[in-house]
Scaffold this motif. Structure first.
Motif, PDB file in Angstrom:
ATOM      1  N   TYR A 122      -7.793 -19.324  30.568  1.00  0.00           N
ATOM      2  CA  TYR A 122      -7.733 -17.880  30.871  1.00  0.00           C
ATOM      3  C   TYR A 122      -8.167 -17.551  32.297  1.00  0.00           C
ATOM      4  CZ  TYR A 122      -7.663 -17.754  25.787  1.00  0.00           C
ATOM      5  OH  TYR A 122      -7.333 -17.950  24.485  1.00  0.00           O
TER       6      TYR A 122
ATOM      7  N   LYS B 158       7.636 -18.279  26.068  1.00  0.00           N
ATOM      8  CA  LYS B 158       6.982 -19.192  25.125  1.00  0.00           C
ATOM      9  C   LYS B 158       6.367 -18.313  24.038  1.00  0.00           C
ATOM     10  CE  LYS B 158       3.178 -22.561  24.830  1.00  0.00           C
ATOM     11  NZ  LYS B 158       2.151 -23.274  25.603  1.00  0.00           N
TER      12      LYS B 158
ATOM     13  N   ASN C 282      -0.712 -18.648  16.549  1.00  0.00           N
ATOM     14  CA  ASN C 282      -1.877 -19.519  16.492  1.00  0.00           C
ATOM     15  C   ASN C 282      -2.757 -19.412  15.256  1.00  0.00           C
ATOM     16  OD1 ASN C 282      -1.857 -21.144  18.946  1.00  0.00           O
ATOM     17  ND2 ASN C 282      -1.813 -19.165  19.960  1.00  0.00           N
TER      18      ASN C 282
ATOM     19  N   CYS D 155       6.348 -22.080  19.558  1.00  0.00           N
ATOM     20  CA  CYS D 155       5.078 -22.801  19.611  1.00  0.00           C
ATOM     21  C   CYS D 155       4.211 -22.242  18.496  1.00  0.00           C
ATOM     22  CB  CYS D 155       4.440 -22.544  20.970  1.00  0.00           C
ATOM     23  SG  CYS D 155       2.803 -23.269  21.156  1.00  0.00           S
TER      24      CYS D 155
ATOM     25  N   ASP E 238      -0.035 -29.708  20.704  1.00  0.00           N
ATOM     26  CA  ASP E 238      -1.027 -29.477  21.753  1.00  0.00           C
ATOM     27  C   ASP E 238      -1.585 -30.793  22.267  1.00  0.00           C
ATOM     28  OD1 ASP E 238      -0.899 -26.783  21.934  1.00  0.00           O
ATOM     29  OD2 ASP E 238      -2.606 -26.374  20.623  1.00  0.00           O
TER      30      ASP E 238
HETATM   31  C1  DGJ Z   1      -1.718 -22.741  21.655  1.00  0.00           C
HETATM   32  C2  DGJ Z   1      -0.592 -23.425  22.376  1.00  0.00           C
HETATM   33  O1  DGJ Z   1      -0.157 -24.521  21.649  1.00  0.00           O
HETATM   34  C3  DGJ Z   1      -1.062 -23.798  23.768  1.00  0.00           C
HETATM   35  O2  DGJ Z   1      -0.049 -24.499  24.442  1.00  0.00           O
HETATM   36  C4  DGJ Z   1      -1.433 -22.563  24.516  1.00  0.00           C
HETATM   37  O3  DGJ Z   1      -0.305 -21.772  24.705  1.00  0.00           O
HETATM   38  C5  DGJ Z   1      -2.507 -21.796  23.742  1.00  0.00           C
HETATM   39  N1  DGJ Z   1      -2.109 -21.555  22.381  1.00  0.00           N
HETATM   40  C6  DGJ Z   1      -2.789 -20.483  24.402  1.00  0.00           C
HETATM   41  O4  DGJ Z   1      -3.605 -19.689  23.671  1.00  0.00           O
END
Ligand code: DGJ
Length: 740
Positions: free
Chosen positions: A341, A476, A480, A526, A548
């Protein structure tokens, strides 16, 4: 005509040069499966394949009949009428009964393939590419209709299947289970192959012998998951990469799924794949219908490589879509591992300038450019630029990067929100949660209720504004966290079983709208790396961040496993710094590049921290990759040695005309005083000669390279210590080189 109906025997024969698939309308009007496998000649009837004889404890369809659904292989079996395996579907009726009886009504054969509305699916570009059989069945008691779709592709050993339920009756029906496909195979002499793992160790190849009972994988996490991929293959115990039978199924879907094989008392194996029934319940009112996602069956008589090549061709060319489908992907640099960040415009431009100097084509600004995003506690949901970091906004930064001669793209996580965000402050009720109960956080974030159209619309409008006011070439799209407390407060109790599925339909809908509005945009999907890397996503995003974990050695396994189903062009693979952030391993820059170049290639580091020599090496590597990009992303891929079996890994990608190839050989730990290892290649033309440019350069026959193999020059491979790698650049030899 590759779909024949024999009216006298009531049998369907779907076939092409490679496979046959035989279906029979059984004596009770339901559909039986007669055969699926290598192509056989057609004939009027194969009805002797319906198993029928008196057995103790068997339940028969009627008095005097030999047909027991327990023993007959079926196409789309139901619950509770004598077949005691897990069924393909289950419908609860108003009287509480779960008994269905779908009997054949009609069928239709047509060239090509229809789209599945709102869902990702394989497609055809011309009518010659496939033929489709639609069989309609009806339950006379509750009035429900079932349409089973089978598309056989003309030149691929693959069949796409799905089912549609239509409530044509007058009562409310509830679908408690609606799988996409069922395949009953007559024996159990198989090993089940699955792609499983965890965050940062996605899609490892795991194999187990089938046993009586149920063996299953699945996800109830709200996306396809890092733990299991929506795919399974049944291979013979002797099958390897190059020979032997394989029956594979893959689900074109990105949410909860179940893939299972049930082996029964008599050794019959039933494979099922579809939406996970544990988190699904779909009330179907009169007049409504429900379409399952698509399952794609692939058969190989020649081992796992051949199975993978079928999926690569189909998913790369007839599932992925749009502007970028067949285009070489830009070499990119992403700032995440370099800055996380902690960046501002100055820092970003410094990285971008060096990137441009070495030949990188696209800059991707990762997480942290928006709202109050200084860490992962705040800002998600506010898709408005943070002017402290980027004073000229996204548009200003995009212009500056474009002025350097590169394209620009950025990161979003549109499905999520932090409590500390303007979006949450104005719409606290937009997250998935159960009133009066705790909503569980993950990475300090909560999931927006994408099953609600007003939520999707609001996110769409924010993104539309950003994308239409700046020069953006790439997005992208990250995701998450898994879904917990998956409850939608706007829906009545009877609709809560729909939320997981409607959520992913909302995601697909947003993708579809943005793709229509910005057709040249390259999307990369992603999900904490590869937690939603599945065929469904490929329909919208032709490439995905597969993990990752950027360590080159860990990546061997991840890329090897991912290649079981997914084409090279779909696998985002980047070179990162050493020691590696995930495992602390130090690997040579050459090896990191040699692993990552087999995919949608890029960098995940601050190039300014490299030495002059390293930067020169990077520039040379990028030149090589650009020259070979067609092969590295769209070539025919063969796995030669498995990282799951030994100390080395090797693979080759070959041009469709067999005139060029690139081989990569990786050795994990160095060893002393080894023998003369020969690496047998694959996919070349045995009758041609090839110039092989590796540690040494020489001309060989294609047959020689495939039957004898390349002699690996141990001294040279070993001189670089552990984690070494060698590339062999192969091209067809000219007339005058053959005598060399
Ligand atoms: C998880 C992704 O897999 C990473 O490449 C990155 O974009 C982070 N999130 C960012 O928060």
């Amino acid at each position: 005509m590759p779909i024949i109906y024999h009216a006298t025997s009531h049998e369907f024969h779907l076939y092409n040069q490679q496979i046959s698939y035989l279906i029979q309308i059984l004596e009770n009007g339901q559909l039986g499966m007669l055969y699926y496998g290598k192509r056989i000649s057609d004939k009027e009837s194969f009805s002797y394949l319906v198993s029928g004889r008196q057995r103790s404890l068997a339940v028969y369809v009627r008095e005097g009949s030999q047909l027991s659904l327990q023993y007959a292989a079926q196409e789309y079996p139901s619950y509770g009428t004598g077949d005691f395996h897990d069924p393909a579907f289950c419908i609860v009726q108003e009287n509480g009964s779960m008994i269905s009886d779908f009997q054949y009504v009609s069928h239709m054969v047509y060239p090509g393939k229809k789209p599945l509305v709102g869902l990702p699916a394989t497609y055809t570009e011309s009518e010659e590419e496939a033929d489709t059989l639609e069989i309609t069945l009806e339950d006379a008691v509750d009035g429900a209709r079932l349409v089973l779709n089978y598309t056989i592709f003309s030149d691929l050993p693959a069949i796409a299947r799905s089912a549609r339920f239509i409530n044509a009756g007058s009562q409310v029906l509830t679908l408690e289970r609606a799988m996409s496909a069922c395949v009953d195979l007559p024996d159990d002499n198989f090993e089940m192959v699955q792609l499983s793992g965890a965050w940062s160790r996605e899609r490892h190849v795991k194999t187990r012998h089938l046993e009586q009972g149920i063996q299953s994988i699945g996800s109830t996490r709200g996306n396809s998951s890092a733990e299991h991929n929506p795919f399974l293959a049944l291979k013979r115990p002797y099958t390897n990469e190059f020979q032997g039978e394989v029956y594979a199924i893959s689900l074109v879907y990105s949410s909860n799924f179940l893939a299972q094989v049930e082996v029964d008392t008599h050794g019959m194996s039933r494979a099922l794949i579809g939406i996970h029934p544990d988190t699904f319940s779909w009330q179907l009112n009169p007049g409504e219908s429900f379409q399952t996602p698509e399952a794609v069956l692939a058969f190989s008589a020649n081992g796992l490589n051949s199975m993978s090549q079928t999926y690569h061709r189909l998913y790369g060319r007839r599932l992925a879509r749009g502007f970028w489908r067949d285009r070489e992907r830009p070499v990119l640099i992403n700032n995440w591992e370099a800055t996380e960040y902690d960046f501002d415009e100055k820092k970003i431009l410094r990285i971008a300038k060096t990137a441009k100097q070495v030949g990188i084509e696209l800059f991707v600004l990762d997480d942290g450019w928006f709202g109050a995003r200084r860490n992962d506690f705040a800002g998600l949901g506010d898709w408005v630029v943070n002017r402290e970091k980027l004073p000229d906004g996204i548009a200003g930064l995009a212009n500056k990067i474009e002025a350097l001669g590169m394209k620009f793209g950025f990161w979003i996580e549109p499905e999520m929100v932090n409590i500390d965000s303007d979006l949450y402050r104005s719409h606290p009720d937009w997250i998935l949660h159960v009133p009066a109960r705790n909503a569980s956080p993950c990475r300090h974030q909560y999931v927006l209720d994408f099953s609600r159209s007003e939520v999707v619309d609001a996110v769409h409008d924010m993104l539309y504004h950003l994308l239409s006011t700046a020069k953006i070439s790439y997005i992208k799209w990250d995701m998450n966290r898994y879904l917990s407390e998956c409850y939608s407060i706007e829906k009545p109790p009877s609709e809560q079983g729909k939320v997981f599925h409607q959520y992913i339909l909302g995601v697909y809908n947003l993708y579809e709208r943005l793709l229509k509005e910005f057709p040249n945009l390259l999307f990369e999907s992603c999900s904490s790396g590869g937690a939603r890397f599945d065929p469904g996503m490929l329909y919208y995003a032709p490439q995905g961040w597969i993990s990752d974990n950027t360590d080159a050695i860990e990546r061997l396994r991840i890329q090897y496993g991912t290649s079981f189903v997914y084409p090279l062009s779909s696998m985002g693979a980047h070179v990162s710094m050493v020691p590696n952030q995930q495992v602390g391993r130090i690997t040579p820059l050459e090896t990191r590049t040699n692993v990552a170049m087999f995919g949608a290639f890029g960098y995940e580091l601050d190039l300014n921290s490299l030495s002059r020599d390293e930067l020169d090496m990077v520039a040379k590597q990028i030149t090589f990759i650009k020259e070979h990009r067609q092969l590295l992303q769209f070539g025919i891929f063969w796995r030669l040695r498995s990282p799951f079996e030994g100390n080395d890994t090797a693979w080759i990608t070959v041009s469709p005309d067999q005139s060029r190839a690139v081989v990569a050989y990786f050795q994990i730990l160095n060893r002393s005083n080894t023998g003369w290892d020969r690496l047998k290649l694959a996919g070349l033309d045995p009758a041609r000669h090839y110039y092989v440019n590796g540690n040494t350069s020489c001309v060989y026959g294609g047959d020689e390279l495939m039957e004898i193999g390349l002699v690996l020059q141990r001294e040279e491979i070993c001189s670089s210590g552990d984690f070494s790698s060698t590339l062999f650049d192969i091209c067809q030899a000219g007339e005058n080189e053959i005598g060399l």
